[in-house]
Design a protein around this motif. Structure first.
Motif, mmCIF file in Angstrom:
data_model
loop_
_atom_site.group_PDB
_atom_site.id
_atom_site.type_symbol
_atom_site.label_atom_id
_atom_site.label_comp_id
_atom_site.label_asym_id
_atom_site.label_seq_id
_atom_site.Cartn_x
_atom_site.Cartn_y
_atom_site.Cartn_z
ATOM 1 N N TYR A 22 -11.742 21.322 19.742
ATOM 2 C CA TYR A 22 -10.757 22.384 19.500
ATOM 3 C C TYR A 22 -9.460 22.164 20.276
ATOM 4 O O TYR A 22 -8.709 23.104 20.513
ATOM 5 N N THR A 64 -6.220 23.554 18.801
ATOM 6 C CA THR A 64 -5.919 24.979 19.017
ATOM 7 C C THR A 64 -5.216 25.183 20.354
ATOM 8 O O THR A 64 -4.254 25.951 20.451
ATOM 9 N N TYR A 112 -10.660 32.309 22.352
ATOM 10 C CA TYR A 112 -10.986 31.536 21.160
ATOM 11 C C TYR A 112 -11.870 30.333 21.502
ATOM 12 O O TYR A 112 -12.925 30.125 20.881
ATOM 13 N N LEU A 131 -15.961 30.056 20.757
ATOM 14 C CA LEU A 131 -16.411 29.037 19.801
ATOM 15 C C LEU A 131 -17.360 28.039 20.459
ATOM 16 O O LEU A 131 -18.353 27.615 19.845
ATOM 17 N N LYS A 179 -18.864 32.423 13.826
ATOM 18 C CA LYS A 179 -17.524 31.882 14.070
ATOM 19 C C LYS A 179 -16.453 32.620 13.281
ATOM 20 O O LYS A 179 -15.326 32.788 13.760
ATOM 21 N N ASN A 180 -16.779 33.096 12.092
ATOM 22 C CA ASN A 180 -15.809 33.868 11.301
ATOM 23 C C ASN A 180 -15.502 35.199 11.988
ATOM 24 O O ASN A 180 -14.360 35.644 12.031
ATOM 25 N N ASN A 238 -13.267 34.551 14.996
ATOM 26 C CA ASN A 238 -11.860 34.380 14.595
ATOM 27 C C ASN A 238 -11.171 35.720 14.420
ATOM 28 O O ASN A 238 -10.055 35.940 14.889
ATOM 29 N N GLY A 239 -11.850 36.624 13.723
ATOM 30 C CA GLY A 239 -11.259 37.939 13.479
ATOM 31 C C GLY A 239 -11.087 38.741 14.750
ATOM 32 O O GLY A 239 -10.028 39.341 14.984
ATOM 33 N N ASN A 280 -8.273 37.224 17.024
ATOM 34 C CA ASN A 280 -6.933 37.486 16.470
ATOM 35 C C ASN A 280 -6.522 38.935 16.653
ATOM 36 O O ASN A 280 -5.376 39.230 17.025
#
Length: 379
Positions: free
Chosen positions: A14, A17, A195, A199, A286-287, A290-291, A294
């Motif tokens: 990552y 990122t 993040y 992850l 992981k989805n 992300n949400g 953010n």
């Protein structure tokens, strides 16, 4: 060593990122520095004034001499069309007509009316202020002094001006630059730490990885301790990286003010780490991560003053922002940017903000332990 190697191997996946958020900080941080880097030195402005003296007396000439000191006296052909053109094209901003018999009226106690033409701009306003000041002084002394002493009394009064001494040695531009940089850094730090940590830990919480860990000879508590140490090490590196960027972009990082910014950022990074650990305990999807990241990172940046200065935010927004760690971090940065003298009394609000960040960290740790224990019982 296996846990460390695996942790940093996943982090390496990552790295894009990390680079992205670092570039964002460099880009927007540099833009903020250029915006703040403006000349704040006051320069006295002289308006362009045309005076048509029809009286040509001692008193009228004294008025002309007064304006000669504080304004640029412009010469224009004494034609109304030429004068109107000069006003239109801003060759002159203010026109004063001194009528015939002006001195006689003053000496007789009459306040003659001066005809004025104005361009209506800021220079005209300044010229009007100069004229008003002169006329007011002249009217006062025309009633209280002898005629032969009138001009001298007017000039002596107008010669008295206030001396403005700037006693503050604070460099407002440097201090504002530091606050702007670290305020925006709150978004990058929060986003990168949450993040990446979430992850990476989601990979460690994978079902197959968990099974391998259970059947291995490694003690489960030792395994968790190594994961926590690795997470702290990553957060520490992020803090070091963005602090070094501060040294590159800012001039005053080695001062006491700069050291306090660095300490404040360290405590905030530690708080972001504990929030990341809490999120990773709540979900390994992981989805979902992300949400959540953010929403939390961007939400705090907008509500707490990272993207939009806090003084421009509505009061109700700032009240909501109190529930986020970024508010207290940014509030300390803003306090430091306006603090002229750094001493214990002035630093009390900053210490209070640091204490709140530490309390946030403790609360996140307690909730994280509670969630982890609940999951172990269920498993």
């Amino acid at each position: 060593m296996t846990v460390f190697k695996t942790f940093w191997k996943v982090v390496n996946k990552y790295k894009g990122t990390i680079i992205l958020y670092t570039v964002m900080l460099l880009t927007f941080g540099t833009m903020n520095l250029k915006t703040n880097d403006i000349n704040t030195t006051f320069t006295n402005s002289k308006p362009d004034v045309l005076i048509i003296d029809q009286d040509e007396s001692l008193i009228s000439k004294n008025l002309v001499d007064y304006f000669d000191k504080f304004a640029n006296l412009v010469k224009v052909e004494e034609s109304e069309d030429k004068i109107d053109d000069a006003l239109f094209y801003r060759d002159v901003s203010y026109v004063i007509y001194i009528p015939y018999g002006y001195e006689k009226d003053i000496l007789n106690g009459i306040n003659p009316e001066l005809e004025i033409k104005s361009a209506g701009d800021y220079e005209a306003s300044l010229a009007n202020m100069l004229l008003s000041r002169y006329i007011n002084v002249q009217n006062i002394y025309s009633k209280s002094v002898d005629n032969d002493e009138l001009i001298e009394a007017i000039n002596n009064n107008l010669a008295n001006s206030a001396n403005v001494n700037i006693v503050s040695k604070m460099d407002n531009v440097k201090s504002s630059n530091m606050a702007s940089f670290f305020n925006f850094a709150s978004y990058s730090i929060m986003a990168v730490i949450m993040y990446i940590i979430c992850l990476v830990l989601s990979s460690f919480h994978d079902e197959n990885v968990n099974k391998r860990t259970i059947v291995s000879s490694m003690n489960y508590k030792k395994y968790n301790r190594l994961v926590l140490i690795s997470s702290f090490g990553f957060s520490f590196i992020v803090w070091i990286l963005y602090t070094l960027l501060g040294f590159v972009l800012l001039d005053d990082m080695l001062s006491i003010r700069g050291v306090i910014y660095i300490i404040n950022t360290f405590v905030f990074s530690f708080c972001a780490l504990n929030l990341a650990l809490l999120i990773s305990s709540l979900t390994s999807n992981k989805n979902a991560i992300n949400g959540i990241v953010n929403v939390l990172a961007l939400g705090q940046a907008f509500l707490c003053g990272a993207f939009i200065p806090a003084e421009f935010l509505p009061e109700f927004v700032l009240k909501i922002a109190h529930i986020f760690p970024s508010y207290w971090y940014i509030n300390s940065n803003n306090l430091m940017s306006t603090m002229e003298v750094i001493n214990f009394n002035n630093m009390k609000p900053v210490f209070a903000n640091l204490l709140v960040l530490i309390i946030f960290s403790i609360v996140f740790m307690i909730i994280n332990n509670f969630v982890s224990l609940k999951k172990q019982v269920v498993d």
